[in-house]
Design a protein around this motif. Structure first.
Motif, PDB file in Angstrom:
ATOM      1  N   SER A   8       6.255 -10.866 -11.611  1.00  0.00           N
ATOM      2  CA  SER A   8       6.083 -10.363 -12.972  1.00  0.00           C
ATOM      3  C   SER A   8       7.324 -10.599 -13.812  1.00  0.00           C
ATOM      4  N   ASP A   9       7.163 -10.389 -15.101  1.00  0.00           N
ATOM      5  CA  ASP A   9       8.297 -10.485 -16.018  1.00  0.00           C
ATOM      6  C   ASP A   9       9.331  -9.415 -15.735  1.00  0.00           C
ATOM      7  N   ASP A  10       8.908  -8.285 -15.173  1.00  0.00           N
ATOM      8  CA  ASP A  10       9.854  -7.216 -14.845  1.00  0.00           C
ATOM      9  C   ASP A  10      10.415  -7.373 -13.430  1.00  0.00           C
ATOM     10  N   HIS A  11      10.307  -8.579 -12.856  1.00  0.00           N
ATOM     11  CA  HIS A  11      10.890  -8.957 -11.562  1.00  0.00           C
ATOM     12  C   HIS A  11      10.159  -8.366 -10.361  1.00  0.00           C
ATOM     13  N   SER A  12       9.110  -7.589 -10.564  1.00  0.00           N
ATOM     14  CA  SER A  12       8.374  -7.056  -9.411  1.00  0.00           C
ATOM     15  C   SER A  12       7.517  -8.154  -8.811  1.00  0.00           C
ATOM     16  N   ILE A  13       7.306  -8.075  -7.497  1.00  0.00           N
ATOM     17  CA  ILE A  13       6.460  -9.042  -6.812  1.00  0.00           C
ATOM     18  C   ILE A  13       5.361  -8.275  -6.094  1.00  0.00           C
ATOM     19  N   ALA A  14       4.196  -8.893  -6.010  1.00  0.00           N
ATOM     20  CA  ALA A  14       3.031  -8.239  -5.417  1.00  0.00           C
ATOM     21  C   ALA A  14       2.204  -9.277  -4.684  1.00  0.00           C
ATOM     22  N   LEU A  15       1.504  -8.824  -3.664  1.00  0.00           N
ATOM     23  CA  LEU A  15       0.612  -9.690  -2.903  1.00  0.00           C
ATOM     24  C   LEU A  15      -0.823  -9.231  -3.134  1.00  0.00           C
ATOM     25  N   VAL A  16      -1.640 -10.149  -3.619  1.00  0.00           N
ATOM     26  CA  VAL A  16      -3.070  -9.907  -3.806  1.00  0.00           C
ATOM     27  C   VAL A  16      -3.805 -10.650  -2.702  1.00  0.00           C
ATOM     28  N   GLN A  17      -4.514  -9.908  -1.871  1.00  0.00           N
ATOM     29  CA  GLN A  17      -5.197 -10.493  -0.729  1.00  0.00           C
ATOM     30  C   GLN A  17      -6.652 -10.059  -0.729  1.00  0.00           C
ATOM     31  N   ASN A  18      -7.541 -11.059  -0.750  1.00  0.00           N
ATOM     32  CA  ASN A  18      -8.991 -10.815  -0.746  1.00  0.00           C
ATOM     33  C   ASN A  18      -9.420  -9.889  -1.880  1.00  0.00           C
ATOM     34  N   GLY A  19      -8.818 -10.088  -3.040  1.00  0.00           N
ATOM     35  CA  GLY A  19      -9.230  -9.362  -4.233  1.00  0.00           C
ATOM     36  C   GLY A  19      -8.633  -7.986  -4.396  1.00  0.00           C
ATOM     37  N   ARG A  20      -7.729  -7.570  -3.523  1.00  0.00           N
ATOM     38  CA  ARG A  20      -7.119  -6.246  -3.662  1.00  0.00           C
ATOM     39  C   ARG A  20      -5.598  -6.373  -3.563  1.00  0.00           C
ATOM     40  N   LEU A  21      -4.934  -5.369  -4.075  1.00  0.00           N
ATOM     41  CA  LEU A  21      -3.474  -5.373  -4.079  1.00  0.00           C
ATOM     42  C   LEU A  21      -2.976  -4.834  -2.749  1.00  0.00           C
ATOM     43  N   ALA A  22      -2.253  -5.666  -1.990  1.00  0.00           N
ATOM     44  CA  ALA A  22      -1.781  -5.268  -0.660  1.00  0.00           C
ATOM     45  C   ALA A  22      -0.489  -4.464  -0.752  1.00  0.00           C
ATOM     46  N   TRP A  23       0.497  -4.930  -1.504  1.00  0.00           N
ATOM     47  CA  TRP A  23       1.764  -4.222  -1.639  1.00  0.00           C
ATOM     48  C   TRP A  23       2.499  -4.726  -2.875  1.00  0.00           C
ATOM     49  N   VAL A  24       3.488  -3.925  -3.298  1.00  0.00           N
ATOM     50  CA  VAL A  24       4.306  -4.246  -4.472  1.00  0.00           C
ATOM     51  C   VAL A  24       5.759  -3.958  -4.121  1.00  0.00           C
ATOM     52  N   ARG A  25       6.653  -4.847  -4.517  1.00  0.00           N
ATOM     53  CA  ARG A  25       8.091  -4.642  -4.347  1.00  0.00           C
ATOM     54  C   ARG A  25       8.740  -4.607  -5.728  1.00  0.00           C
ATOM     55  N   GLU A  26       9.536  -3.571  -5.987  1.00  0.00           N
ATOM     56  CA  GLU A  26      10.212  -3.407  -7.270  1.00  0.00           C
ATOM     57  C   GLU A  26      11.571  -4.110  -7.214  1.00  0.00           C
ATOM     58  N   GLU A  27      11.558  -5.427  -7.379  1.00  0.00           N
ATOM     59  CA  GLU A  27      12.782  -6.211  -7.259  1.00  0.00           C
ATOM     60  C   GLU A  27      13.683  -6.114  -8.493  1.00  0.00           C
ATOM     61  N   ALA A  28      13.219  -5.452  -9.546  1.00  0.00           N
ATOM     62  CA  ALA A  28      14.091  -5.247 -10.705  1.00  0.00           C
ATOM     63  C   ALA A  28      15.279  -4.364 -10.358  1.00  0.00           C
ATOM     64  N   LEU A  29      15.163  -3.551  -9.312  1.00  0.00           N
ATOM     65  CA  LEU A  29      16.262  -2.670  -8.917  1.00  0.00           C
ATOM     66  C   LEU A  29      17.446  -3.445  -8.358  1.00  0.00           C
ATOM     67  N   ALA A  30      17.288  -4.736  -8.130  1.00  0.00           N
ATOM     68  CA  ALA A  30      18.427  -5.562  -7.721  1.00  0.00           C
ATOM     69  C   ALA A  30      19.286  -5.973  -8.905  1.00  0.00           C
ATOM     70  N   ASN A  31      18.888  -5.608 -10.133  1.00  0.00           N
ATOM     71  CA  ASN A  31      19.632  -5.961 -11.350  1.00  0.00           C
ATOM     72  C   ASN A  31      19.784  -4.737 -12.245  1.00  0.00           C
ATOM     73  N   ILE A  32      20.438  -3.706 -11.757  1.00  0.00           N
ATOM     74  CA  ILE A  32      20.675  -2.499 -12.548  1.00  0.00           C
ATOM     75  C   ILE A  32      21.865  -2.736 -13.464  1.00  0.00           C
ATOM     76  N   VAL A  33      21.686  -2.432 -14.759  1.00  0.00           N
ATOM     77  CA  VAL A  33      22.743  -2.638 -15.744  1.00  0.00           C
ATOM     78  C   VAL A  33      23.261  -1.324 -16.322  1.00  0.00           C
ATOM     79  N   ALA A  34      22.550  -0.234 -16.132  1.00  0.00           N
ATOM     80  CA  ALA A  34      23.000   1.083 -16.602  1.00  0.00           C
ATOM     81  C   ALA A  34      22.352   2.140 -15.735  1.00  0.00           C
ATOM     82  N   VAL A  35      23.110   3.191 -15.408  1.00  0.00           N
ATOM     83  CA  VAL A  35      22.583   4.226 -14.529  1.00  0.00           C
ATOM     84  C   VAL A  35      23.263   5.544 -14.846  1.00  0.00           C
ATOM     85  N   GLU A  36      22.513   6.629 -14.713  1.00  0.00           N
ATOM     86  CA  GLU A  36      23.015   7.977 -14.887  1.00  0.00           C
ATOM     87  C   GLU A  36      22.372   8.880 -13.834  1.00  0.00           C
TER      88      GLU A  36
END
Length: 934
Positions: free
Chosen positions: A369-397
Motif C-alpha cells: 500500500s501507499d502507507d507501506h503496509s503489506i498484505a497477502l490475499v489468498q483465495n479471495g480473503r485477507l490472510a494477514w497484514v504487516r504494518e511496515e510503516a512503523l519502520a519509518n517513524i518520524v515523530a513520536v510521543e
C-alpha cells in the motif's frame, strides 16, 4: 628388605594413587567450571519480555517473489530500507532477515532467480555488489563486485537475472544499448554485445520489459514508442506511435511504465496520468485499445486462462482486483477478488501466483500500500497484514492514559466549576445531590453484580486506563507516509491507526514532522488532543491535523495553513479549556497561532516569548521577540542575527533541552564541602556545524548559543573528525560523539558548565540581565563501538541520576552512567571527590548494561525517554527498522519493593515484635510493682 616385602603391593597402590589424582583433577575442573557461573550476569528466564517487547519490520516492499521451489513456502522480499528477508506464507512473520549497507551502497537494484531456486540480488552502484543467497537460511553463498565503467550514469543502468545469468544493460546516447552478461554465482564475464538504438538520447524514457527494452521518444502526439530485443541480434526494431496507442486528440505529457508480472507488458499514460493504456510486447507489439483509469494499479500473470491483466482499484475503503484477458479484455470472474480492510489503502500487487487446485484456479496476491503496509490475499480473503510503516517513524510521543470510568465519576462529583446562576448556597445542595446519585449508582452496580446481571457496555477498554505508578502509557507514532499509530506500552499492541493523506516532512532528507501534545488526559471532561504539523505534498505549505491520541478519532479536518512553515513552538501556557496553543512562524516572519481563539492567551504572555530560526542553506541564525504583540495582532520583532559562513561549514543539527526536564539540584558539592553552582540556562541551544578547514581536513564546530539574547556562550572546534555526530543536551552539560579520522576510532566528548562558587541569581534566570561567563569543564573519551543515537534518561522530579542511552551499531542499547563520562574525572588518582572516579581514556562496555540483552535493534533512528509515576523509573522507546520498549532505573528501584521481597517474613517479624513488646511491657510493669513493695 622393606622394598622386597612391599614389591607385590606397589602396582595396586600406584593404580589407586593415579585414580585419586585423576579424581582430584576432575574435581578441580568442576570447581573452575561452576565458578565461571558466578562471573556471568544475566536475566532470569521469567524476566525476559516482562517489562519490554520488540517488534521486527522490513520496510516498504521494492521487489517480491513467491518461493514455490523450497519445501517451506515463503515470500522473498527486498525493501526500500536495504533489507532482504523471507516472510512466512501463512502468518507473515519474518523467517530470516539480512540488513544491507546504509545509503546507496546497500540499495537493492534488482532481485531475481527465486523461481529457479536461487536468490540473487544486486545492490550498490560504484561498485555494484552481487550476492547469491541461500533461500532456506538467508546465508550468503557467494559475493562479488562489479566495477561500473560509467559511474556518472549509474541511475540509467538496468539489470536482468535469468537462469543464473546476470545481464548489465546500459543505454548509450545516440548509439545503442550495451548488454554485458555475467555468471551470477562466480562473477565470470560471459560476453558483451551492442544493440543498435540510435533514437536514444537524454530525453528518452526507457523501461526494461525483459527481454525487450521499450523507449518513449518525444512528448507530443508524434511521439513514438521503440521496442528493442536485447538478446536476439536478428530481431527487428519495432515502432509504435502514440496515435496508434490512444488515437487522435490525446494530450501529453506521456509517461511510460512497466507493468510488473510474468509477461513483457508496458503502459503509457496520457492526460496528466488520468488515463492509460497497455501494450503487449512480443514479436508483434499489440496495443490494447481499452482505457484504464490512471489510479488503477496493474499486474500481469499467466494462468490457465492465458495472459491475464489484474487491475487493482481502491475506492471508499474497498479493494477491487478485477481480472481481464490481456488481449480481448474480457472479464475473468474466477480470478477477480473484492475485499475491504482499514489497514490496506490504495494497494498495488507486487507479487502474484495462480495455482491449480481441486476446486479451480486459486491465486495469492501480495499487496503493497501507499502507507507501506503489506498484505497477502489468498483465495479471495485477507490472510494477514504487516504494518511496515512503523519502520519509518518520524515523530513520536508517549502520552498518559485516561482515567477509569470510576475515577471520572469521582472527578465529576467533586467538580466545582458548575454555575447554577444562583447564590453560593446552592453549591452545597448540588454537591449533596451528586453524592446521593453517585451512591445510588454504586449500589445499583453492586446489586447487578450480585444478581448476575451483565454490566452496561462501556466504550473504554478495561486495560487502557492509567495505572497506579504511571508505567502503562500510550505511544503515539507518526510515520513518513502520513500514517499515525496508537500503541499501548505494556505489550506493544496497536490500538488504533489513522492515515493523513498528502502530507510529508519539512525536509526531504529526514522527512521530519512535528507532533505537539496540546492537551493531556488529566483534564476531564476535555478530551486529550495532539496536533500534527507537516507540509503539503503538492504545494509544500504547512498543514495541521488534530486528533485524540487515546482513541485515534479526528478532532477536525486537515487544516491547510496557506504558507510555508519556518519555525513552530508549543506555548508553555494554556487556555481556559487547558489547550496549549501552537505558534507558527512563516517564511515572511509573520506569527500565527493555532487555534485562532488562543490569540489573546498568547498576547498575555508575549513579552516573555522568544523564537529562533536556523537556515542551513545560508547559515543564518535569527532570534525573534513577541513583546510588541497585541490581542488583535501578533508581531515578531527580530532581536538578533548571526551569519555562519557556508563556504567553510554547514549547519547539520540544532539541539535544545527537553521542555519537560526538571533540575533537582542547582549545585555540586566539592571535596572541600564547598558548592560549585551549575550554569543552568534554559535558553541555551547547541548548534552543530560540519565543514572543511584551511588544511582541507574535516572539522566539527560546536556553538553554545543563548537564543534569547543571541550571545555566544562557548564554542569548540574539532579537527580531522567526521560524522555521524550525535548530541545530548541536558541540565548544564552536553555529550556528543564523532569519529576521529586521525585515530580512526569513535570518541565521546563532554562539556559541563558552572557559574562558580557564587550564584548570580538564586530565584530566576534571565538571558537579558546576566553577564556570567560560565566555567567550562571538558573531557574526551574513547568509545569502543560505533554509535547510532544518544539520549539521556529523564524522570519526573529529576532526583534520579542521569544515564545516557547509547544505540550501538551492532544492535545493542547501552545504558551508560553519567559518572563514566563526567568531565571532572581527575587525571591524578590522588584527587578525591564524592561521586567522581579517576580518569581513564577508554569507556568499557559492560554486557549487563545492554538493556535489550540479545534482542538486537537494527538501524536505530531515534530514542524517546519519558518519566513514569515512579521517580526511579524511566520509560525508553527505541525506533528504527525495529521497535523496542523497556523501562530503566538509573539509581535502582529505590522507591519500589523488589519482586522477591519476602512479605511473609516481614509480617512474621512485625508480629513477633508486637507480641514481644506487649510481653516486655507486662514484665516491666510486674517488675516495677515488685520493686515498689520492697
Amino acid at each position: 628388605m622393606l622394598s622386597i616385602v612391599m614389591a607385590p603391593f606397589l602396582p595396586g597402590f600406584r593404580g589407586k594413587f593415579n585414580r585419586f589424582l585423576s579424581d582430584v583433577q576432575l574435581l578441580q575442573y568442576l570447581i573452575v567450571f561452576f565458578g565461571l557461573f558466578n562471573l556471568s550476569l544475566c536475566l532470569y528466564e521469567d524476566q525476559v519480555g516482562k517489562f519490554d517487547w520488540r517488534q521486527n519490520y522490513v520496510g516498504k516492499i521494492k521487489f517480491a517473489s513467491f518461493d514455490t521451489v523450497s519445501a517451506a513456502k515463503k515470500i522473498i522480499v527486498a525493501t526500500e530500507e536495504n533489507v532482504v528477508a523471507a516472510l512466512n506464507l501463512k502468518s507473515g512473520q519474518i523467517l530470516w532477515r539480512r540488513v544491507l549497507e546504509q545509503g546507496c551502497a546497500g540499495r537493492v537494484r534488482i532481485m531475481g532467480g527465486v523461481a529457479d531456486g536461487d536468490l540473487v540480488t544486486v545492490s550498490g552502484g560504484v561498485p555494484a555488489i552481487v550476492r547469491a543467497w541461500d533461500l532456506a537460511s538467508g546465508h550468503i553463498r557467494n559475493e562479488w563486485t562489479l566495477a561500473e565503467q560509467n559511474p556518472e550514469r549509474i541511475e540509467d543502468v538496468m539489470w536482468h537475472i535469468k537462469y543464473g545469468t546476470l545481464h548489465h544493460i546500459l543505454p548509450i546516447y545516440h548509439s545503442g544499448v550495451e548488454v554485458t552478461s555475467y555468471d551470477s554465482k562466480t562473477g565470470e564475464k560471459l560476453k558483451t554485445r551492442k544493440v543498435s538504438a540510435p533514437f536514444i538520447n537524454e530525453d528518452t524514457m526507457c523501461v526494461l520489459a525483459a527481454p525487450y527494452l521499450a523507449c518513449l521518444n518525444g512528448a507530443d502526439s508524434l511521439a513514438r514508442l521503440f521496442i528493442v530485443h536485447l538478446f536476439d541480434p536478428n530481431a527487428q526494431l519495432q515502432s509504435v506511435t502514440i496515435n496508434t496507442i490512444f488515437g487522435a486528440g490525446e494530450q501529453g505529457p506521456y509517461k511510460l511504465e512497466l507493468v510488473p508480472g510474468d509477461e513483457p507488458v508496458v503502459s503509457v499514460s496520457a492526460d496528466n496520468g488520468q488515463k492509460k493504456r497497455v501494450l503487449n510486447i512480443g514479436d508483434e507489439s499489440i496495443p490494447i485499445r481499452n482505457d484504464i483509469s490512471g489510479e488503477t494499479a496493474l499486474y500481469v500473470i499467466t494462468a490457465e486462462e492465458g495472459k491475464t491483466l489484474l487491475q487493482t482499484a481502491y475506492k471508499n475503503g474497498a479493494i477491487d482486483i478485477a481480472a481481464v484477458d490481456l488481449l480481448s479484455f474480457s472479464p475473468v470472474p474466477n480470478l477477480s477478488v473484492g475485499l475491504s480492510h482499514n489497514s490496506v489503502q490504495a494497494p498495488t500487487i507486487v507479487a502474484s501466483a495462480c495455482l491449480r487446485q481441486p476446486k479451480g484456479t486459486g491465486c495469492r496476491h501480495l499487496l503493497s500500500s501507499d502507507d507501506h503496509s503489506i498484505a497477502l490475499v489468498q483465495n479471495g480473503r485477507l490472510a494477514w497484514v504487516r504494518e511496515e510503516a512503523l519502520a519509518n517513524i518520524v515523530a513520536v510521543e508517549i502520552m498518559e492514559l485516561p482515567m477509569s470510568e470510576r475515577e471520572q465519576a469521582i472527578e465529576t462529583e467533586f467538580d466545582q466549576k458548575e454555575n447554577f446562576d444562583v447564590d453560593g448556597s446552592w453549591d452545597v445542595v448540588s454537591m449533596m445531590i451528586r453524592r446521593i446519585c453517585s451512591q445510588a449508582n454504586q449500589l445499583r452496580t453492586l446489586l447487578q453484580a450480585v444478581m448476575g446481571f451483565a454490566p452496561p457496555q462501556s466504550n473504554q477498554r478495561a486495560d487502557l486506563v492509567r495505572d497506579e505508578f504511571g508505567l502503562h502509557k500510550m505511544i503515539v507514532a507518526v510515520t513518513s507516509p502520513g500514517k499515525i499509530y496508537g500503541i499501548e506500552s505494556k505489550r506493544g499492541e496497536i490500538i488504533w491507526q489513522l492515515s493523513v493523506k498528502n502530507v510529508q516532512g519539512f525536509s526531504k532528507t529526514s522527512g521530519k514532522m512535528i507532533l505537539y501534545p496540546q492537551r493531556g488526559s488529566r483534564h476531564f471532561p476535555h478530551p486529550p488532543q495532539c496536533a500534527l504539523l507537516a507540509a503539503d505534498k503538492e504545494t509544500g505549505d504547512g498543514v495541521i491535523y488534530t486528533f485524540n491520541p487515546m482513541t485515534g478519532q479526528p478532532l477536525g479536518e486537515l487544516t491547510k495553513l496557506g504558507y510555508k512553515v519556518k519555525q513552530s513552538m508549543l506555548l508553555h501556557v494554556a487556555t481556559d479549556d487547558f489547550l496549549r496553543p501552537v505558534l507558527v512562524l512563516d517564511t515572511t516572519d509573520v506569527v500565527h497561532v493555532f487555534p485562532e481563539t488562543a490569540k489573546a492567551t498568547v498576547a498575555s504572555v508575549a513579552k516573555n516569548v522568544y523564537l529562533f530560526t536556523a537556515d542551513p542553506d545560508i547559515g543564518l541564525l535569527s532570534g525573534f521577540s513577541l513583546s510588541y504583540s497585541t490581542p488583535e495582532n501578533l508581531v515578531s520583532h527580530k532581536v538578533w542575527e548571526m551569519m555562519l559562513s557556508t563556504r567553510t561549514q554547514q549547519i547539520t543539527d540544532v539541539i535544545s533541552k527537553s521542555t519537560i526536564e526538571r533540575v533537582h539540584s542547582q549545585g555540586r558539592v566539592l571535596g572541600d564541602r564547598s558548592v560549585l553552582y551549575k550554569y543552568i540556562n534554559p535558553n541555551l541551544v547547541a548548534v552543530v556545524t560540519q565543514g572543511v578547514g584551511s588544511t582541507h581536513k574535516n572539522t566539527l564546530n560546536l556553538y553554545l548559543l543563548d537564543v534569547v539574547s543571541g550571545a555566544m556562550v562557548f564554542s569548540v572546534v574539532h579537527k580531522r573528525v567526521r560524522g555521524p555526530f550525535h548530541v545530548v543536551h541536558s541540565e548544564n552539560w552536553l555529550v556528543y560523539s564523532y569519529f576521529s579520522e586521525k585515530s580512526r576510532r569513535t570518541e565521546i566528548a563532554t562539556l559541563e558548565l558552572y557559574e562558580g562558587k557564587t550564584q548570580s541569581n538564586t530565584t530566576a534566570f534571565s538571558s537579558l540581565t546576566t553577564s556570567v561567563v560560565p566555567i567550562v569543564e571538558r573531557q574526551a573519551f574513547i568509545f569502543p563501538a560505533s554509535i547510532e543515537y544518544l539520549r539521556e534518561t529523564i524522570t519526573e522530579k529529576g532526583i534520579t541520576s542521569k544515564h545516557i542511552m547509547v544505540a550501538l551499531a551492532h544492535g545493542g542499547i547501552l545504558e551508560l552512567p553519567w559518572m563514566l563520562v563526567d568531565p571532572r574525572r581527575p587525571i591524578n588518582p590522588e584527587v578525591r571527590e564524592e561521586g567522581v572516579i579517576p580518569y581513564m581514556p577508554e569507556i568499557p562496555i559492560q554486557m549487563d548494561a545492554i538493556v535489550n540483552y540479545n534482542q538486537s535493534i537494527a538501524r536505530v533512528s531515534g530514542i524517546l525517554t519519558s518519566p513514569s509515576g515512579l521517580e526511579s523509573t524511566c520509560l525508553v522507546f527505541v525506533h528504527g527498522l525495529d521497535l523496542f520498549y523497556t523501562r530503566v532505573a538509573p539509581s535502582k528501584t529505590f522507591d519500589v519493593l523488589k519482586e522477591d521481597f519476602d512479605y511473609y517474613l516481614i509480617a512474621i517479624v512485625l508480629l513477633a515484635l508486637t507480641i514481644s513488646s506487649y510481653v516486655t511491657k507486662k514484665l516491666a510493669s510486674r517488675k516495677a510493682q515488685k520493686q515498689a513493695w520492697k
